[in-house]
Design an enzyme around this catalytic site. Structure first.
Site, mmCIF file in Angstrom:
data_model
loop_
_atom_site.group_PDB
_atom_site.id
_atom_site.type_symbol
_atom_site.label_atom_id
_atom_site.label_comp_id
_atom_site.label_asym_id
_atom_site.label_seq_id
_atom_site.Cartn_x
_atom_site.Cartn_y
_atom_site.Cartn_z
ATOM 1 N N LYS A 56 79.046 35.645 22.195
ATOM 2 C CA LYS A 56 79.466 34.584 23.123
ATOM 3 C C LYS A 56 78.252 34.024 23.864
ATOM 4 O O LYS A 56 78.170 32.812 24.114
ATOM 5 C CB LYS A 56 80.505 35.116 24.113
ATOM 6 N N LYS A 99 78.288 30.485 35.259
ATOM 7 C CA LYS A 99 78.426 31.943 35.190
ATOM 8 C C LYS A 99 77.978 32.448 33.813
ATOM 9 O O LYS A 99 77.203 33.392 33.707
ATOM 10 C CB LYS A 99 79.877 32.352 35.451
ATOM 11 N N THR A 146 84.604 36.435 29.403
ATOM 12 C CA THR A 146 83.168 36.415 29.100
ATOM 13 C C THR A 146 82.471 37.168 30.216
ATOM 14 O O THR A 146 82.497 36.743 31.375
ATOM 15 C CB THR A 146 82.647 34.967 29.003
#
Length: 197
Positions: free
Chosen positions: A81, A149, A6
């Site tokens: 995502k 993150k 990701t």
């Protein structure tokens, strides 16, 4: 090249363009489904890039996932995502707040979770993560540090698109407080600790 991490959608586009300039092919294909999905080969895979490359790599992706979707051009896998992580942030906070409310008004929290998890409030977060928090099980299916993150990436992308995501920003700040308290290695269900559970 298939990048299944990701990362920033802008980075995915840059990788795609540099690969193309070198005569290579690239897909951004981040996953969701946690450690269990990875172990069981049931991940959801969100792919961006050229359709022909996606079609050529489909059998490889099918070895790791059950729900594999072509999201469009390079970077779109990462954008999808981001959408996933935005939705998860709200669902996690909602599950934690329901648990805290139930506890503070004297409900049996386990019974409440079983009751509402079969109706409109049902979600993976409600059914799995909240029940783990109820048992004081903070082993990571997904680490707080990794979720921070991802939420930072989503927040940056939203700002770049002139979009304000207040719930995401609130949940991100809660997790950052937990990180400052040394909880970054715990699972995302440890958000319940923010509420002095």
């Amino acid at each position: 090249m298939i990048d299944m991490t990701t990362t920033s959608p802008r980075l995915a586009v840059r990788i795609y363009e540099e690969a193309k300039n070198a005569g290579l092919h690239a897909l951004d294909a981040p996953v969701t489904g946690g450690d269990k999905g990875a172990k069981d080969g049931t991940l959801t895979i969100l792919a961006g890039g050229d359709r022909e490359d996606f079609d050529a790599c489909l059998s490889i992706l099918q070895a790791m996932g059950k729900n594999i979707d072509y999201e469009g051009k390079a970077g779109n896998g990462q954008h999808t995502k981001m959408c996933n992580q935005i939705a998860v942030a709200g669902a996690l906070a909602g599950a934690c707040e329901a648990m805290v409310y139930a506890k503070n008004v004297g409900l049996d929290v386990d019974t409440m979770l079983k009751s509402i998890s079969t109706g409109a409030a049902s979600s993976v977060q409600m059914n799995n993560v909240a029940s783990r928090a109820l048992q004081d099980d903070y082993r990571p299916g997904f680490f707080i540090k990794h979720f921070i993150k991802d939420m930072n990436l989503a927040d940056e992308e939203a700002r770049a698109a002139d979009t304000e995501l207040k719930v995401l920003e609130d949940v991100l700040s809660m997790y950052k407080e937990l990180e400052q308290e040394g909880m970054e290695e715990l699972g995302t269900q440890a958000l319940i600790k923010y509420y002095n559970w």
